[in-house]
Structure formats: structure tokens, C-alpha cells
Design a protein around this motif. Structure first.
Motif, PDB file in Angstrom:
ATOM      1  N   THR A 110      11.921 -50.506 -10.879  1.00 52.41           N
ATOM      2  CA  THR A 110      11.267 -49.668  -9.882  1.00 52.41           C
ATOM      3  C   THR A 110      11.150 -48.211 -10.299  1.00 52.41           C
ATOM      4  OG1 THR A 110      11.636 -51.099  -7.988  1.00 52.41           O
ATOM      5  CG2 THR A 110      11.552 -48.753  -7.528  1.00 52.41           C
ATOM      6  N   SER A 152      22.180 -44.644  -5.472  1.00 53.90           N
ATOM      7  CA  SER A 152      22.188 -45.539  -4.326  1.00 53.90           C
ATOM      8  C   SER A 152      23.075 -46.747  -4.616  1.00 53.90           C
ATOM      9  CB  SER A 152      20.744 -45.962  -4.031  1.00 53.90           C
ATOM     10  OG  SER A 152      20.699 -47.134  -3.291  1.00 53.90           O
ATOM     11  N   GLU A 175       8.735 -39.936  -2.065  1.00 56.37           N
ATOM     12  CA  GLU A 175       9.119 -40.932  -1.065  1.00 56.37           C
ATOM     13  C   GLU A 175       9.939 -42.071  -1.668  1.00 56.37           C
ATOM     14  OE1 GLU A 175       9.068 -40.583   2.122  1.00 56.37           O
ATOM     15  OE2 GLU A 175       8.092 -38.660   1.816  1.00 56.37           O
ATOM     16  N   TYR A 180      15.425 -44.314  -1.678  1.00 52.02           N
ATOM     17  CA  TYR A 180      16.718 -44.607  -2.300  1.00 52.02           C
ATOM     18  C   TYR A 180      17.811 -43.648  -1.824  1.00 52.02           C
ATOM     19  CZ  TYR A 180      14.894 -48.323  -5.096  1.00 52.02           C
ATOM     20  OH  TYR A 180      14.357 -49.526  -5.467  1.00 52.02           O
TER      21      TYR A 180
ATOM     22  N   CYS B  90      23.558 -59.314  -6.186  1.00 56.81           N
ATOM     23  CA  CYS B  90      23.982 -58.060  -5.547  1.00 56.81           C
ATOM     24  C   CYS B  90      23.755 -58.109  -4.039  1.00 56.81           C
ATOM     25  CB  CYS B  90      23.248 -56.876  -6.169  1.00 56.81           C
ATOM     26  SG  CYS B  90      23.623 -56.675  -7.919  1.00 56.81           S
ATOM     27  N   GLU B 374      14.164 -51.498   2.636  1.00 55.55           N
ATOM     28  CA  GLU B 374      14.951 -50.398   2.085  1.00 55.55           C
ATOM     29  C   GLU B 374      16.284 -50.899   1.537  1.00 55.55           C
ATOM     30  OE1 GLU B 374      15.433 -46.172   3.908  1.00 55.55           O
ATOM     31  OE2 GLU B 374      17.299 -47.272   4.262  1.00 55.55           O
ATOM     32  N   ALA B 377      15.610 -52.688  -1.699  1.00 56.92           N
ATOM     33  CA  ALA B 377      15.302 -51.750  -2.784  1.00 56.92           C
ATOM     34  C   ALA B 377      16.572 -51.135  -3.336  1.00 56.92           C
ATOM     35  CB  ALA B 377      14.355 -50.653  -2.280  1.00 56.92           C
ATOM     36  N   ARG B 378      17.462 -50.754  -2.433  1.00 55.90           N
ATOM     37  CA  ARG B 378      18.679 -50.076  -2.873  1.00 55.90           C
ATOM     38  C   ARG B 378      19.626 -51.024  -3.590  1.00 55.90           C
ATOM     39  NH1 ARG B 378      20.176 -45.623   1.827  1.00 55.90           N
ATOM     40  NH2 ARG B 378      18.118 -44.648   1.838  1.00 55.90           N
ATOM     41  N   ILE B 379      19.654 -52.273  -3.162  1.00 55.75           N
ATOM     42  CA  ILE B 379      20.646 -53.205  -3.709  1.00 55.75           C
ATOM     43  C   ILE B 379      20.116 -53.982  -4.904  1.00 55.75           C
ATOM     44  CG2 ILE B 379      22.004 -55.268  -3.193  1.00 55.75           C
ATOM     45  CD1 ILE B 379      22.108 -54.131  -0.304  1.00 55.75           C
ATOM     46  N   GLU B 380      18.883 -54.434  -4.816  1.00 53.80           N
ATOM     47  CA  GLU B 380      18.343 -55.267  -5.889  1.00 53.80           C
ATOM     48  C   GLU B 380      17.475 -54.473  -6.870  1.00 53.80           C
ATOM     49  OE1 GLU B 380      18.607 -58.654  -6.785  1.00 53.80           O
ATOM     50  OE2 GLU B 380      20.360 -58.640  -5.508  1.00 53.80           O
ATOM     51  N   GLY B 381      17.250 -53.198  -6.539  1.00 52.23           N
ATOM     52  CA  GLY B 381      16.567 -52.347  -7.514  1.00 52.23           C
ATOM     53  C   GLY B 381      15.070 -52.530  -7.620  1.00 52.23           C
ATOM     54  N   ILE B 382      14.485 -53.303  -6.728  1.00 51.69           N
ATOM     55  CA  ILE B 382      13.029 -53.476  -6.739  1.00 51.69           C
ATOM     56  C   ILE B 382      12.475 -52.957  -5.430  1.00 51.69           C
ATOM     57  CG2 ILE B 382      11.137 -55.161  -6.700  1.00 51.69           C
ATOM     58  CD1 ILE B 382      12.891 -56.983  -8.444  1.00 51.69           C
ATOM     59  N   LEU B 383      11.489 -52.080  -5.509  1.00 55.39           N
ATOM     60  CA  LEU B 383      10.867 -51.530  -4.311  1.00 55.39           C
ATOM     61  C   LEU B 383       9.797 -52.520  -3.847  1.00 55.39           C
ATOM     62  CD1 LEU B 383      10.827 -48.704  -2.710  1.00 55.39           C
ATOM     63  CD2 LEU B 383       8.629 -48.414  -3.852  1.00 55.39           C
ATOM     64  N   TYR B 420       4.647 -49.723  -4.788  1.00 59.27           N
ATOM     65  CA  TYR B 420       4.362 -48.384  -5.337  1.00 59.27           C
ATOM     66  C   TYR B 420       3.180 -47.704  -4.663  1.00 59.27           C
ATOM     67  CZ  TYR B 420       7.160 -50.348  -9.123  1.00 59.27           C
ATOM     68  OH  TYR B 420       8.129 -50.966  -9.857  1.00 59.27           O
ATOM     69  N   PHE B 421       2.222 -48.486  -4.194  1.00 64.88           N
ATOM     70  CA  PHE B 421       1.034 -47.886  -3.590  1.00 64.88           C
ATOM     71  C   PHE B 421       1.131 -47.899  -2.060  1.00 64.88           C
ATOM     72  CE2 PHE B 421      -0.341 -49.173  -7.824  1.00 64.88           C
ATOM     73  CZ  PHE B 421      -0.927 -47.995  -8.263  1.00 64.88           C
ATOM     74  N   MET B 423       3.579 -46.069  -0.376  1.00 61.97           N
ATOM     75  CA  MET B 423       4.589 -45.080  -0.039  1.00 61.97           C
ATOM     76  C   MET B 423       4.278 -44.323   1.242  1.00 61.97           C
ATOM     77  SD  MET B 423       6.746 -45.978  -2.166  1.00 61.97           S
ATOM     78  CE  MET B 423       7.989 -44.934  -1.422  1.00 61.97           C
ATOM     79  N   TYR B 426       6.217 -46.253   3.680  1.00 58.56           N
ATOM     80  CA  TYR B 426       7.638 -45.943   3.506  1.00 58.56           C
ATOM     81  C   TYR B 426       7.964 -44.551   4.050  1.00 58.56           C
ATOM     82  CZ  TYR B 426       9.225 -49.988   0.791  1.00 58.56           C
ATOM     83  OH  TYR B 426       9.608 -51.244   0.397  1.00 58.56           O
ATOM     84  N   GLN B 427       7.045 -43.615   3.816  1.00 60.23           N
ATOM     85  CA  GLN B 427       7.275 -42.261   4.323  1.00 60.23           C
ATOM     86  C   GLN B 427       7.405 -42.283   5.846  1.00 60.23           C
ATOM     87  OE1 GLN B 427       4.394 -39.318   3.123  1.00 60.23           O
ATOM     88  NE2 GLN B 427       5.440 -37.669   4.213  1.00 60.23           N
ATOM     89  N   ASN B 430      10.767 -43.545   6.525  1.00 63.57           N
ATOM     90  CA  ASN B 430      11.778 -42.532   6.176  1.00 63.57           C
ATOM     91  C   ASN B 430      11.831 -41.413   7.217  1.00 63.57           C
ATOM     92  OD1 ASN B 430      12.444 -43.864   3.792  1.00 63.57           O
ATOM     93  ND2 ASN B 430      11.031 -42.673   2.527  1.00 63.57           N
TER      94      ASN B 430
END
Lengths: 454, 454
Positions: A110, A152, A175, A180, B90, B374, B377-383, B420-421, B423, B426-427, B430
């Protein structure tokens, strides 16, 4: 069809268990880094005030050949590594070259780049030391993203000072970092003394990497339980990035492939240094020979047109000085330059290897880089980062030379990351609004004449 | 450490050589698609005017169980496939669940999603038929990106009508398509009759998917040597996407793992249908049993609250009608809904499997989806893409149930792509500016009352 698959994946059991420190095999070592106050070699205690203790030790360790990768880091590596070594069959066919082209692709995570390899290591040592968090700066955002992910994972606070112009122009990168859990502050900010000072002196400034470094260092040294971390240039970063080269070497060996040429893009040198380390080691030990090429942008040509001298690593002059190929810490590449790799200096390890003739260097212009990037995207199906595309350019050029000579060279290059967050640069290229810029000798001497007197 | 690696990669030799057509194993077949003019089952000749001949044949073929994947497509698949089946070690640890969680990750290619699996197939048949190019519509841009890549590979012209609001708000997606050589036109445009008509009728409109479809179909049928292609809903698309399920099944079998539960997000049904096909086939043949769950957004709940009836596949009513679970072709999900999966209907194959009780369905709200995204993303590292995150949400919920019951279920879900596209969404999350929206019964009956009388 050949017996070599499109993608060579190592088994988890074949993944490196130790990083390789190329300095351990260098007879003439890189020059020591200097305390910016005293201009004397930095001591481990001085360095430990800025960096975590174990990272400071790695920074100064120029004798150990291997350093074990802690289990916690290997466990994280397994989430996105091993990265594939890809045989570029389609590109070879398109170029009609007898050369065999391979690329080590580091973009399948990522953070979108190889930066994660060192970010997770630096976060791990910070956690191990019982720190609350780390601070850093980021420009385009690859490093900040990688560090956010790493922090994270280890539940560390992550404070990123992002150059204001990027903060505003690259909201998506920002973002991702926030997703993260990172605190992202546009730099210069009003949160640090140096930030307030710069804002007062230059109202409305959009910031610079040098300023962001200064803010991050101040934030690290004025908060209890924080240290500063950096994503390139440092020898510790090259050490962590050696995982790229070790995997590449293991994958080639697995299929009995002897690389003739290894090509990597070079900004601060973290990717290049990591990729080439095991190969450079074989050259240094007299075991093998490789043609290693560092590729840099013509607009920021530290190896090909810089001077090998002590210089500040940051424009704020708060970090230690390193002996390196540099354009001067005051050098700022043309804003026209969209292709990444904007750093004024070069890793002291890479610089010393270059000075010893172990590696060579070549500079390329950005429109030629984007031409190669677009071709690569269309043929190999991966949209490359502009930085990585510098290496693609030279790999393609070398493959075309092989077409003329008929040589069946094995060309290996590092594809450091993806370009999803660089579409503004691609747009400029698509709209024919991109041009090349090469600094004049006069411009270069201006910043080179201001090198510190050491 | 378990003997099951973090990532199971098949060897190239283990990759599927044929797509699996689940309709071949269905005793009760999906209802035939109807000509929108005559309301009679569409003939192969009628369909071949819109789609390539071989694709039209695949669309109507409900008896063949397997259809060979042409070598040219397998060759392209090898550039980015096999995709990994990842053991979410994870995530399991974080949830403290006895369940074993696996996900099939389709995001490791530049299009960022599974869409490429069908795009390359559709481009191949277009090329084989000697066409000049294809036309399509795209909303968020995943499909348009995938098709651009595929057309670039086969040197086909690619014309994408992109919903105007997305064209303006997602310039990066647009630039990726342009980098792959596609012509991207904001819809409604002035280039088609239907576009001009809509622009005159609704000045300043920002467009809709229905309008973009109508423009793309017009462009395909009025230019010599062009056909229209579509990225979801169609049975041909599910056929191509079966490569996901076949690889998943092969990877599980390789390690002797029996899945208990298969979870996929469902918009038009292309990913879900592809992932579950081989598993649903085993249920249909009475060989095995699986708990299959389609996850849809609560804001666009075609399976859980729609009606099983004939409906138009597009709001412009130019495409064939399909019998499917639908909310009515006039249904438009709340603009508040950021999480993808905005289609009013559902693939007729998925709909029929649901109606027969082979699969079940569940709807989830978007803030809960982003919460899971979220965490993942934080645990498995893929967004993850917002669409994919619907499946993550239910997988996490099911793993937490196992924690209560102590069951060691094998939970498999499809991670269709990266975010990735996305966000901007996600914003919103957030910044706590995201809320949930569930349409009222009154709202749903309004569009359901306008279903065509067939």
C-alpha cells in the motif's frame, strides 16, 4: 515457452534472514559522518539523541557483513514480501531484443514503494526502545505513507511534516497517511519554533524538504519519548533495503541466471544501494563482475555532475554532515522537474562505491523517462512511479543496444514503485506540457561554491 | 508458525486453462435476456450487433461447463496472475478469533481490481474479430482503466464515456486511462445524439451511468468496426471472472483446506459471481456444501430488498432486459453513499442462485464498512477499495462470531481491489463526515412500481 516463469516468487523459507551490510566488504570505507556543531565524527551517544540507539549503531557499523533481521520484522515482511522478480517477456518482444530483462517489483504494497522495507525496521527499533513515537518529513509522500503503515502496525505515534505544497496538491497521499493514524502537518507549521520563524520570515511560503526536516528534528528532540527517522541517504536505510538485492540475487540463483547488468534509479540512494549491495559485495570480494548503473535525473545530477565532498544532508543544516557526491545543500531542482529524485546529495555508501569505480552513473531527461514509463505501462501492465521509470529508461536503452550487437545480456533493474499518486506528472506528459531542464554549470557552481569548509 | 504461508501463489502450470460456466451446472437456468424492442429472447444475431460474436455466444451459452481460455489471454493473465490467496494471520490475531481467514487479493495490477480479468478477454475477442475498437462507459473508473490497459495490449482503439462528475472529480483515474491511450469523454457529451439531447434537456447536468451507457452504445453502433463492452452484470463477465474462484479453489485444495464460508461484495455481481462459481457448482452438483454470502450496501440493497423481475440493465433502456433482483432501473442511490456498488440490479446468474437458495445475502452500512476497511488497512497492510471492504466487514463479523462459539471456521473472502483512487471517501470517513443512508420502503416502491411490464 521458457522454463523461467513470468514472475519468480521465492518461498517464504527462502527469504533473507539477515540484512547485508556492504560496508563490511569495503576495504576503503565511506567517510564518517560529522557532528554539524563540532565537525568531528559523530559519536554513538550524539547520534542516539536523534535516532533510536540500535539504528544509531547500525548507522556507524561499517564492519559487520550481516545483521540479523528480527523476527517481528520478518513477520511483517511476509505480509508483502517476497516481492516478485518479473521476467519482462512482453517488453522483450516489443523491443525485439535478444536481451533478457528482469525487474524486481517493489510496488505491491500500500505504500506503493520499497520505502516500507526500512520504515518497518525503524518503527520496530523505536518500539523496542519503548518510545512513544517518531517524527519525520515527507515530500511527495511515499516515505510518509510507508512510515505511517509501519507505525500503525507497532502502535507507535507517527508525526509527519509534509511539505506544504505537497500537502495541498497531494491530498490523497495525506489521506492515506491519516487512514493509517498518522498526524500530518503542513510544513512550515506554527507548531515548532523553526516553523514559526520561517513563516514569519517568508509569509505564504509553500515549504521545502529542508524546512520539513528541521521541523521534524525539532519535534523529535523536544518531545519526551520521540526520535527522528529518515527514509533514504542513511547507511542504516541502505542496510534495510538490502533485502531487495538479497531477494533478487536468490531468485536469479534459483534459476541459474547470471545478471550482466544491474540498473537502479538513484535519488538519495536507498533503493539503488539496497538492490545492488549483494552484487557490489561480490565485486568487492573479487568473486564476480557486474555492470552496475545508477540512473539519476539530468535535472538533479549529483553523481554525474556533483562534487565528492562533505556536505549537509539537509538544507536546514541540523543533521550530521556526510561525505557524498553533492550538488550543494542549497541546490533546488527546477520546479519543472516532475520525475522525483530531487535530493541534492547521494548516500555516502553509494558515493564511495561510485568513487571506487564499482558502479557507474548515467543521467536521463524527464521526457525520455516518461516516454519509457508510458511504454512500460502499456506493455508490462504496471504503471510505474516516475522515479522508477529512470531505471526503465536505461534498461530499455541497454536492451536496444543488445538488439544491435546481438548480445543476450541479462539485464536486471529495480522497479521501486507505482505511480498512482503521480498522475499530475503523467497528465503533463499526456498533454505535452512537460519539458526537460538541465542546470547550467553556472547554476551548479553557485551551490557548489557554498559547500561547508571541512 | 503454521505450514500455510502468508500468501499462497499457484505455479503458472497450476493456473486455470478454462473458465467455468456455472450455468452449465444449473438445472433451472437464469431466464433469457430480452430484446428491449420486441421483449422477446434476444437472438445471437441481434446480440452480435452490440457485442463481439464470440462474446455474444458466451452470453447465451448456458450449457457448456467449461470454455477454454485462449492462449493469448492466458499469456496476459500470467503478467499479473495468479493472484495471491492470503492467509490473514495478522487480522486473526487482532480479532483473537479461532477462525482461519483467507482473502483472494485481486488488486495487484494497475487497474487496481479484478475488472482486468474480463477486460482482457473482451478486448481479445474484439481483436480476433478484426474490430477497430470498443466503446464503454465508466463511473468511478475501475472498469475504464482495466479496459484501457487491455485495449492498449491488443492495440485496439478504446473510447470511454466517463460520467462527467467523475471525470472532473477523479482526474487521476482519467489520466491513467489516457496514459493507456484511451479516449476519455465526459458524459453527457456533444459527440452523440443522445448526449446532445440530454445536454439540451438538462443543461449543466453532471451525468449518470445510464446516460454514459447510452452514449457508449450509440458510439459503438454508429461507427464502423466498433462494438460495445461492459464490465459487470453480464453472464460473459461472470464467466471470465470465474478465474478468481478457480484459482481460489486450487490454492485451497493445494493445502487441503476446506472453506466453510465464502464472502464477496456484490454490485453488478461480476466479482462475487466469479469468486463463488466453482463452489456454487459443487453445491449444485451435490458434492459439497458452503455458506456463500453476497454483501451489498444497505443504501443499494438489490438482493435483500429488491424484486426478482425483468428489468432494464441501464437507465437509458437501450440494453437487453434481464430477469434479476432489481430496485428498478430508475433507482439512484443516495449521493451520500461513497462506497461503490451503486448498481440498481444484479447479475441474472447471481440472482437465480440467490433465488434457488444456493447463496444468501446481507446488507451493511457504509460507516461500518469503512471502519472495517481502516482496521484491515492498518493490520493487513493493504488499503482496500470501498467495494471490497463490504466483504471485509462481514468476514470480520463472522470471525467475531467464531470467537464466541469457538468454531475454527475457514472463512474465505474476495478482496477485489485497492482504494488508492477512493481517498475522497476515506477523507470523509477520517473527518467524521460520513453517515449512513438506508432508502425507505416508499422510495424503493417508487422505482419498483416502474418496472417494465413483461
Amino acid at each position: 515457452m521458457s522454463t523461467i516463469p513470468y514472475k519468480i516468487y521465492l518461498e517464504e523459507s527462502e527469504m533473507p534472514k539477515a540484512w547485508y551490510n556492504v560496508r563490511g566488504d569495503m576495504k576503503k570505507k565511506p567517510a564518517p559522518i560529522l557532528n554539524p556543531g563540532t565537525l568531528k565524527p559523530v559519536t554513538i551517544d550524539e547520534l542516539s539523541g536523534i535516532f533510536c540507539r540500535e539504528l544509531a549503531e547500525q548507522e556507524l557499523d561499517d564492519t559487520s557483513r550481516f545483521i540479523d533481521i528480527p523476527d517481528e520484522i520478518r513477520s511483517f515482511y511476509r505480509m508483502y514480501r517476497p516481492s516478485p522478480l518479473v521476467r519482462a517477456y512482453c517488453l522483450e518482444e516489443k523491443l525485439q531484443t535478444p536481451a533478457h530483462i528482469y525487474y524486481k517489483f517493489e510496488g505491491n504494497n500500500t505504500s506503493g514503494s520499497h520505502k516500507l522495507n526500512s520504515a518497518i525496521a525503524q518503527a520496530y527499533y523505536a518500539k523496542k526502545q519503548g518510545l512513544k513515537g517518531v517524527t519525520t518529513e515527507t515530500g511527495a509522500g511515499q516515505w510518509g505513507t510507508a512510515l505511517s503503515m509501519a507505525c500503525s502496525y507497532f502502535d507507535l505515534d507517527c508525526q509527519v511534516y509534509m511539505v506544504k505544497v505537497s500537502y495541498e496538491q497531494k491530498p490523497f497521499r495525506r489521506e492515506v497517511m491519516r487512514t493509517y493514524g498518522a498526524k500530518v502537518t503542513p510544513s512550515p507549521s506554527m507548531e515548532t519554533e523553526v516553523g514559526r520563524k520561517i513563516n514569519a520570515e517568508f509569509p505564504g511560503t509553500t515549504g521545502s524538504l529542508g524546512c520539513a526536516i528541521s521541523e521534524a528534528v525539532e519535534a523529535a528532540t523536544t518531545q519526551e519519548g520521540y526520535r527522528y527517522v529518515l527514509g533514504s541517504v542513511l547507511s542504516q536505510v541502505l542496510l534495510h533495503q538490502s533485502v531487495i538485492g538479497l531477494e533478487t540475487k536468490a531468485a536469479l540463483d534459483k534459476y541459474g541466471i547470471k545478471a550482466d547488468m544491474i540498473i537502479g534509479c538513484a535519488g538519495g540512494g536507498s533503493n539503488l544501494g539496497g538492490l545492488i549491495s549483494p552484487f557490489a559485495g561480490e565485486i568487492l570480494r573479487g568473486e564476480n563482475n557486474y555492470d552496475i548503473i545508477a540512473v539519476e535525473p539530468a535535472s538533479c545530477p549529483s553523481l554525474t555532475r556533483g562534487r565528492y565532498a562533505y556536505d549537509f544532508c539537509d538544507t536546514g543544516k541540523v543533521c550530521p554532515l556526510a561525505k557524498m557526491y553533492t550538488l550543494g545543500s542549497g541546490f533546488i531542482p527546477s520546479a519543472n522537474h516532475a520525475g522525483g529524485l530531487r535530493y541534492h546529495g547521494m548516500s555516502s555508501v553509494v558515493s564511495e562505491l561510485y568513487d571506487q569505480g564499482i558502479i557507474s552513473a548515467r543521467s536521463v531527461e524527464q521526457t525520455a523517462v516518461f516516454e519509457a514509463a508510458e511504454m512500460f505501462a502499456r506493455i508490462e501492465g504496471i504503471l510505474p512511479a516516475p522515479e522508477s521509470s529512470h531505471a526503465i529508461r536505461v534498461a530499455v536503452d541497454e536492451a536496444l543496444k543488445c538488439k544491435e550487437t546481438g548480445e543476450e545480456k541479462n539485464i536486471v533493474f529495480g522497479l521501486t514503485g507505482t505511480g498512482y499518486f503521480d498522475m499530475v506528472a503523467y497528465q503533463k506528459y499526456n498533454d505535452h506540457e512537460m519539458s526537460d531542464y538541465i542546470p547550467t554549470d553556472e547554476e551548479l557552481s553557485k551551490s557548489l561554491n557554498n559547500l561547508p569548509k571541512v
